[in-house]
Design a protein around this motif. Structure first.
Motif, PDB file in Angstrom:
ATOM      1  N   ILE A   1      19.201  11.815  -3.626  1.00  0.00           N
ATOM      2  CA  ILE A   1      17.818  11.713  -3.152  1.00  0.00           C
ATOM      3  C   ILE A   1      17.368  13.087  -2.657  1.00  0.00           C
ATOM      4  CG2 ILE A   1      16.338  10.736  -1.356  1.00  0.00           C
ATOM      5  CD1 ILE A   1      17.991   8.162  -1.601  1.00  0.00           C
ATOM      6  N   VAL A   2      16.242  13.559  -3.180  1.00  0.00           N
ATOM      7  CA  VAL A   2      15.738  14.894  -2.844  1.00  0.00           C
ATOM      8  C   VAL A   2      14.631  14.766  -1.806  1.00  0.00           C
ATOM      9  CG1 VAL A   2      14.738  17.037  -3.728  1.00  0.00           C
ATOM     10  CG2 VAL A   2      16.302  15.703  -5.170  1.00  0.00           C
ATOM     11  N   LEU A   3      14.815  15.461  -0.683  1.00  0.00           N
ATOM     12  CA  LEU A   3      13.864  15.438   0.418  1.00  0.00           C
ATOM     13  C   LEU A   3      13.326  16.846   0.648  1.00  0.00           C
ATOM     14  CD1 LEU A   3      16.081  13.388   2.898  1.00  0.00           C
ATOM     15  CD2 LEU A   3      14.204  12.473   1.544  1.00  0.00           C
ATOM     16  N   SER A   4      12.076  16.945   1.032  1.00  0.00           N
ATOM     17  CA  SER A   4      11.500  18.251   1.330  1.00  0.00           C
ATOM     18  C   SER A   4      10.603  18.167   2.550  1.00  0.00           C
ATOM     19  CB  SER A   4      10.692  18.774   0.148  1.00  0.00           C
ATOM     20  OG  SER A   4      10.013  19.965   0.511  1.00  0.00           O
ATOM     21  N   SER A   5      10.700  19.212   3.390  1.00  0.00           N
ATOM     22  CA  SER A   5       9.857  19.293   4.588  1.00  0.00           C
ATOM     23  C   SER A   5       8.676  20.228   4.347  1.00  0.00           C
ATOM     24  CB  SER A   5      10.679  19.790   5.780  1.00  0.00           C
ATOM     25  OG  SER A   5      11.256  21.054   5.496  1.00  0.00           O
ATOM     26  N   ILE A   6       8.274  20.391   3.122  1.00  0.00           N
ATOM     27  CA  ILE A   6       7.181  21.302   2.765  1.00  0.00           C
ATOM     28  C   ILE A   6       5.927  21.011   3.590  1.00  0.00           C
ATOM     29  CG2 ILE A   6       6.400  19.782   0.898  1.00  0.00           C
ATOM     30  CD1 ILE A   6       5.745  22.261  -0.738  1.00  0.00           C
ATOM     31  N   PHE A   7       5.311  22.088   4.099  1.00  0.00           N
ATOM     32  CA  PHE A   7       4.065  21.967   4.844  1.00  0.00           C
ATOM     33  C   PHE A   7       3.361  23.314   4.788  1.00  0.00           C
ATOM     34  CE2 PHE A   7       1.481  20.982   8.761  1.00  0.00           C
ATOM     35  CZ  PHE A   7       0.911  19.815   8.265  1.00  0.00           C
ATOM     36  N   GLU A   8       2.073  23.306   4.488  1.00  0.00           N
ATOM     37  CA  GLU A   8       1.358  24.552   4.228  1.00  0.00           C
ATOM     38  C   GLU A   8       0.789  25.149   5.511  1.00  0.00           C
ATOM     39  OE1 GLU A   8      -1.337  23.643   1.019  1.00  0.00           O
ATOM     40  OE2 GLU A   8       0.307  23.222  -0.360  1.00  0.00           O
ATOM     41  N   LYS A   9       1.712  25.357   6.469  1.00  0.00           N
ATOM     42  CA  LYS A   9       1.339  25.922   7.764  1.00  0.00           C
ATOM     43  C   LYS A   9       2.612  26.411   8.441  1.00  0.00           C
ATOM     44  CE  LYS A   9      -0.731  24.655  12.224  1.00  0.00           C
ATOM     45  NZ  LYS A   9       0.401  25.231  12.992  1.00  0.00           N
ATOM     46  N   GLY A  10       2.571  27.618   8.991  1.00  0.00           N
ATOM     47  CA  GLY A  10       3.751  28.161   9.645  1.00  0.00           C
ATOM     48  C   GLY A  10       3.874  27.708  11.087  1.00  0.00           C
ATOM     49  N   GLY A  11       5.039  27.985  11.672  1.00  0.00           N
ATOM     50  CA  GLY A  11       5.249  27.723  13.086  1.00  0.00           C
ATOM     51  C   GLY A  11       5.503  26.288  13.469  1.00  0.00           C
ATOM     52  N   THR A  12       5.810  25.434  12.505  1.00  0.00           N
ATOM     53  CA  THR A  12       6.025  24.018  12.823  1.00  0.00           C
ATOM     54  C   THR A  12       7.497  23.686  13.078  1.00  0.00           C
ATOM     55  OG1 THR A  12       6.262  23.340  10.507  1.00  0.00           O
ATOM     56  CG2 THR A  12       4.021  23.394  11.419  1.00  0.00           C
ATOM     57  N   GLY A  13       8.404  24.622  12.791  1.00  0.00           N
ATOM     58  CA  GLY A  13       9.822  24.378  13.030  1.00  0.00           C
ATOM     59  C   GLY A  13      10.502  23.587  11.935  1.00  0.00           C
ATOM     60  N   LYS A  14       9.994  23.680  10.715  1.00  0.00           N
ATOM     61  CA  LYS A  14      10.550  22.852   9.638  1.00  0.00           C
ATOM     62  C   LYS A  14      11.993  23.220   9.294  1.00  0.00           C
ATOM     63  CE  LYS A  14       8.582  25.684   5.948  1.00  0.00           C
ATOM     64  NZ  LYS A  14       9.902  26.285   5.659  1.00  0.00           N
ATOM     65  N   SER A  15      12.341  24.513   9.391  1.00  0.00           N
ATOM     66  CA  SER A  15      13.718  24.900   9.070  1.00  0.00           C
ATOM     67  C   SER A  15      14.700  24.349  10.100  1.00  0.00           C
ATOM     68  CB  SER A  15      13.833  26.430   8.999  1.00  0.00           C
ATOM     69  OG  SER A  15      13.079  26.935   7.921  1.00  0.00           O
TER      70      SER A  15
END
Length: 269
Positions: free
Chosen positions: A5-19
């Motif tokens: 299962i492939v999951l992604s935290s993609i979001f077109e805005k920086g500073g959200t702490g996705k990594s």
């Protein structure tokens, strides 16, 4: 649950702490599943840096990445690093920031197809700025988990992502769908948090998705953990102040697994 299962935290805005969130979710899942993270970011403070640490990245330019596989200078097996038990990483360097249209979607889809046979979950982390990495990511992702903070730009960023998803669904991958939205750096005391949460909830409902009940609150441990290249769960053994954050990540992981099971069984309406 099916493999790959492939999951992604993609979001077109920086500073959200996705990594940070991707790393902690992947670590939590790796306690029971085999997990791979593919880094398509390439910024200096990306998930590769967090997982491997500065000491192991002195010659970062020389590490093989997914670009090496695209250019046939390395194989998939040779770019995968084992970071923890059952937790592997395909790292990134600045070369990854220059992904261009010459790196074909079909080639990437074939790579992912092979990796799906070997891993239970595959996370893909990308830069906030839309680029070819976003397109490659969306072309293989099963479930999107947008990660946002509650500020004035969160709804605009989600709308932009929704448009990108619509275009990819029409173009090359009709099965990609939103799993749910994660609220990070949450502080319920702030008026803007209350206002934006209501707006985001309405927008999520219009898009046919949800905001996960578990929110990740502001916690100093979440900043300190990365200084030691550790997940929040590993850092907890050194600093008990991270207990609340670790508990939240465990609860969020359970929510994500439950939501995936609902989708896989066709129980989401």
């Amino acid at each position: 649950m099916r493999k790959g299962i492939v999951l992604s935290s993609i979001f077109e805005k920086g500073g959200t702490g996705k990594s940070t969130i991707t790393y902690n979710l992947a670590y939590c899942l790796s306690q029971n599943y085999k997990v791979l993270i593919i880094d398509l970011d390439g910024q200096s403070a990306d998930i590769t840096y967090y997982m491997l640490g500065e000491e192991n990245l002195k010659n970062r330019k020389d590490i093989p990445t997914i670009v090496s596989v695209f250019e046939n200078t390395s194989t998939l097996d040779n770019v995968i690093l084992t970071v923890r038990n059952k937790l592997d990483l395909i790292p990134a360097n600045t070369d990854v920031t220059n992904l261009s249209s010459e790196y074909k979607i079909t080639t990437f889809q074939n790579m992912i197809r092979r990796l799906k046979r070997e891993y239970d979950f595959i996370f893909i982390d990308v830069s906030p700025s839309p680029n070819q990495g976003h397109l490659l990511c969306l072309s293989v992702t099963d479930y999107l988990i947008p990660i946002t903070v509650l500020d004035g730009a969160c709804t605009a960023a989600l709308l932009s992502l929704n448009q990108s998803v619509f275009e990819v669904q029409s173009y090359c991958h009709s099965n990609v769908q939103f799993l749910g939205i994660v609220i990070n750096k949450y502080d319920q005391r702030l008026n803007i948090s209350k206002t934006m949460l209501k707006q985001l909830d309405l927008l999520a409902n219009e898009m046919g998705t949800i905001i996960f009940n578990t929110k990740i609150h502001q916690n100093v441990g979440l900043s300190e953990q990365m200084l030691f290249s550790q997940s929040i769960f590993e850092y907890l053994s050194f600093n008990k102040s991270a207990a609340k954050a670790a508990k939240e990540y465990s609860a969020l992981t359970e929510e994500i697994l439950e939501r995936i099971n609902q989708f896989e069984k066709g129980d989401v309406h």
